[in-house]
Motif scaffolding. Structure first.
Motif, PDB file in Angstrom:
ATOM      1  N   VAL A 105       0.820  -1.216   0.000  1.00 43.99           N
ATOM      2  CA  VAL A 105       0.000   0.000   0.000  1.00 43.99           C
ATOM      3  C   VAL A 105       0.855   1.268   0.000  1.00 43.99           C
ATOM      4  O   VAL A 105       0.326   2.353  -0.210  1.00 43.99           O
ATOM      5  CB  VAL A 105      -1.031   0.031   1.163  1.00 43.99           C
ATOM      6  CG1 VAL A 105      -2.120  -0.999   0.943  1.00 43.99           C
ATOM      7  CG2 VAL A 105      -0.368  -0.170   2.497  1.00 43.99           C
ATOM      8  N   SER A 106       2.173   1.149   0.200  1.00 38.89           N
ATOM      9  CA  SER A 106       3.039   2.335   0.087  1.00 38.89           C
ATOM     10  C   SER A 106       3.647   2.443  -1.303  1.00 38.89           C
ATOM     11  O   SER A 106       4.616   3.150  -1.512  1.00 38.89           O
ATOM     12  CB  SER A 106       4.188   2.290   1.089  1.00 38.89           C
ATOM     13  OG  SER A 106       3.832   1.622   2.245  1.00 38.89           O
ATOM     14  N   SER A 107       3.076   1.721  -2.245  1.00 40.85           N
ATOM     15  CA  SER A 107       3.625   1.711  -3.598  1.00 40.85           C
ATOM     16  C   SER A 107       3.464   3.066  -4.273  1.00 40.85           C
ATOM     17  O   SER A 107       2.513   3.802  -4.017  1.00 40.85           O
ATOM     18  CB  SER A 107       2.896   0.638  -4.403  1.00 40.85           C
ATOM     19  OG  SER A 107       2.759   1.022  -5.728  1.00 40.85           O
ATOM     20  N   SER A 108       4.398   3.386  -5.175  1.00 42.23           N
ATOM     21  CA  SER A 108       4.299   4.653  -5.905  1.00 42.23           C
ATOM     22  C   SER A 108       3.101   4.646  -6.836  1.00 42.23           C
ATOM     23  O   SER A 108       2.680   5.678  -7.332  1.00 42.23           O
ATOM     24  CB  SER A 108       5.572   4.896  -6.701  1.00 42.23           C
ATOM     25  OG  SER A 108       5.751   3.847  -7.621  1.00 42.23           O
TER      26      SER A 108
ATOM     27  N   LYS B  21       2.430  -7.012   1.235  1.00 48.53           N
ATOM     28  CA  LYS B  21       2.045  -7.784   2.428  1.00 48.53           C
ATOM     29  C   LYS B  21       0.726  -8.492   2.116  1.00 48.53           C
ATOM     30  O   LYS B  21      -0.054  -7.996   1.306  1.00 48.53           O
ATOM     31  CB  LYS B  21       1.793  -6.826   3.598  1.00 48.53           C
ATOM     32  CG  LYS B  21       2.989  -5.960   3.958  1.00 48.53           C
ATOM     33  CD  LYS B  21       3.760  -6.601   5.092  1.00 48.53           C
ATOM     34  CE  LYS B  21       5.094  -5.949   5.346  1.00 48.53           C
ATOM     35  NZ  LYS B  21       5.091  -4.510   5.431  1.00 48.53           N
ATOM     36  N   PRO B  22       0.476  -9.605   2.794  1.00 44.74           N
ATOM     37  CA  PRO B  22      -0.838 -10.237   2.621  1.00 44.74           C
ATOM     38  C   PRO B  22      -1.947  -9.249   3.012  1.00 44.74           C
ATOM     39  O   PRO B  22      -1.821  -8.555   4.023  1.00 44.74           O
ATOM     40  CB  PRO B  22      -0.804 -11.420   3.590  1.00 44.74           C
ATOM     41  CG  PRO B  22       0.635 -11.636   3.923  1.00 44.74           C
ATOM     42  CD  PRO B  22       1.321 -10.311   3.765  1.00 44.74           C
ATOM     43  N   ILE B  23      -2.982  -9.180   2.213  1.00 43.85           N
ATOM     44  CA  ILE B  23      -4.126  -8.316   2.545  1.00 43.85           C
ATOM     45  C   ILE B  23      -4.838  -8.949   3.740  1.00 43.85           C
ATOM     46  O   ILE B  23      -5.206 -10.124   3.685  1.00 43.85           O
ATOM     47  CB  ILE B  23      -5.102  -8.199   1.355  1.00 43.85           C
ATOM     48  CG1 ILE B  23      -4.390  -7.556   0.157  1.00 43.85           C
ATOM     49  CG2 ILE B  23      -6.353  -7.409   1.747  1.00 43.85           C
ATOM     50  CD1 ILE B  23      -5.175  -7.642  -1.147  1.00 43.85           C
TER      51      ILE B  23
ATOM     52  N   LEU C 195      -4.042   6.246   6.007  1.00 43.42           N
ATOM     53  CA  LEU C 195      -4.175   5.381   4.830  1.00 43.42           C
ATOM     54  C   LEU C 195      -4.741   6.181   3.650  1.00 43.42           C
ATOM     55  O   LEU C 195      -4.205   6.146   2.538  1.00 43.42           O
ATOM     56  CB  LEU C 195      -5.125   4.239   5.202  1.00 43.42           C
ATOM     57  CG  LEU C 195      -5.277   3.074   4.234  1.00 43.42           C
ATOM     58  CD1 LEU C 195      -3.955   2.332   4.105  1.00 43.42           C
ATOM     59  CD2 LEU C 195      -6.358   2.117   4.740  1.00 43.42           C
ATOM     60  N   ILE C 196      -5.818   6.912   3.905  1.00 45.29           N
ATOM     61  CA  ILE C 196      -6.497   7.634   2.820  1.00 45.29           C
ATOM     62  C   ILE C 196      -5.628   8.775   2.301  1.00 45.29           C
ATOM     63  O   ILE C 196      -5.395   8.903   1.097  1.00 45.29           O
ATOM     64  CB  ILE C 196      -7.859   8.178   3.309  1.00 45.29           C
ATOM     65  CG1 ILE C 196      -8.802   7.017   3.615  1.00 45.29           C
ATOM     66  CG2 ILE C 196      -8.478   9.120   2.270  1.00 45.29           C
ATOM     67  CD1 ILE C 196     -10.034   7.400   4.391  1.00 45.29           C
ATOM     68  N   VAL C 197      -5.110   9.588   3.208  1.00 43.43           N
ATOM     69  CA  VAL C 197      -4.421  10.809   2.788  1.00 43.43           C
ATOM     70  C   VAL C 197      -3.004  10.504   2.314  1.00 43.43           C
ATOM     71  O   VAL C 197      -2.567  11.011   1.276  1.00 43.43           O
ATOM     72  CB  VAL C 197      -4.386  11.830   3.945  1.00 43.43           C
ATOM     73  CG1 VAL C 197      -3.603  13.076   3.551  1.00 43.43           C
ATOM     74  CG2 VAL C 197      -5.798  12.196   4.359  1.00 43.43           C
TER      75      VAL C 197
END
Ligand code: HEC
Length: 297
Positions: A100-103, A117-119, A144-146
């Motif tokens: 989730v930190s992917s560009s 990571k596993p969801i 997470l959202i921002v």
């Protein structure tokens, strides 16, 4: 764009289902016809949970690439649980994983490491406490959202509702899966419009607009599955219904009564027509399986 190209084989001679962008190759039939079962822990008529469910399914809550690819929280956490079939190029390695930190999602926050990571299944807390007193879940969701998904700053009401929905996600004991049906989209259209009504009445027009866009997103998901010459009339009516919601999505002060009139009309006039076409659409498990089989040849 590589994503779209990678999937172009699917859209060349068949319907382009937006979900195919994040379904692992070979998992199409399973992902399109079934989903994890979810049994809510919330009391019937809990408006916070209802608003949270609408936002959880609305791509517009997330910003940037996620919203453009029609990705919502529910794309990874199907029905609030875990999407074991999720695979997005550059974001996943094994099916059911995501970084989730992917560009892909956020240039600002992207770390340099590719570490999918596993969801997690949201029915069971892993790293983030669900204790309302600590506020940890609310802080996590805002970040997470921002930060991870480049979304706009959500209103405190939006975060509160999303947290209420996450806390309400439960499993169903022995029942692990349920089918994906037209009724799922119909229920989410209803949830989204009712959420927009509550938000509009409370003066939160920004979050109401996300919910209205979420209702239109669900209409689009129905449209994608109503493919073929025999379902043209249904598609034309879906498009008209979606257009009729556009003013509410853009208004600074959407009228709850008008939203309710739209919902009443949709459920009375259009939904029965759609239900009659369901067996001929790509909601039919047999049709999806046959269609996926043809693509692989
Ligand atoms: C691209 C897939 C993806 C999307 C979209 C996504 N998540 Fe997640 N989510 C994950 C992954 C992967 C983790 C685990 C991250 C980790 O372990 O560091 C996670 C973790 C979480 C957790 C923490 C679970 C725990 O107890 O540790 C919560 C809560 C959560 N997500 C809720 C949401 C909500 C709400 C949204 C929408 C705003 C969302 N997620 C969107 C993939 C996704």
């Amino acid at each position: 764009m590589a994503l779209i190209l990678a999937n172009s084989v699917w859209s060349a001679d068949g319907p382009a289902l937006s979900a195919l962008i994040w379904i692992a190759p070979g998992h199409e039939a399973a992902a399109l016809t079934r989903q994890p079962a979810m049994c809510s822990r919330a009391a019937e008529g809990d408006n916070q949970v209802l608003i949270g469910e609408a936002l959880f399914n609305a791509p517009m809550l997330l910003g940037g690439q996620a919203a453009r690819a029609d990705v919502s929280c529910a794309s990874c956490h199907s029905n609030g649980r875990r999407n074991a079939h999720f695979h997005l190029d550059g974001v996943s390695d094994a099916p059911g994983t995501a970084d989730v930190s992917s560009s892909f999602f956020s240039l600002a926050q992207a770390n340099d490491r590719f570490d999918p990571k596993p969801i997690p299944d949201l029915a069971y807390p892993v790293k983030v406490s669900r204790d309302p007193a600590s506020g940890a879940l609310e802080r996590f969701l805002r970040g997470l959202i921002v930060e991870e998904f480049s979304g706009r700053e959500p209103s405190p009401a939006a975060i509160g509702a999303l947290a209420a929905y996450v806390r309400a996600i439960g499993d169903c004991g022995a029942i692990k899966e349920q089918p994906r049906r037209l009724a799922d989209q119909a229920a989410l259209v209803r949830v989204s419009v009712l959420a927009a009504e509550h938000l509009a009445a409370a003066g939160d027009a920004g979050t109401a607009a996300i919910a209205v866009a979420g209702a239109r997103h669900q209409l689009g998901l129905i449209d994608e599955r109503f493919v073929g010459a025999g379902l043209k009339r249904e598609r034309a009516r879906l498009l008209a219904a979606s257009r009729a919601l556009q003013p509410a999505a853009q208004s600074r002060a959407p009228d709850p009564a008008e939203l309710q009139r739209w919902l009443t009309g949709f459920e009375r006039d259009l939904l029965p027509v759609l239900a009659r076409g369901e067996a001929r659409s790509l909601y039919s498990e047999a049709r999806v399986t046959a269609w996926v089989g043809r693509q692989g040849q």
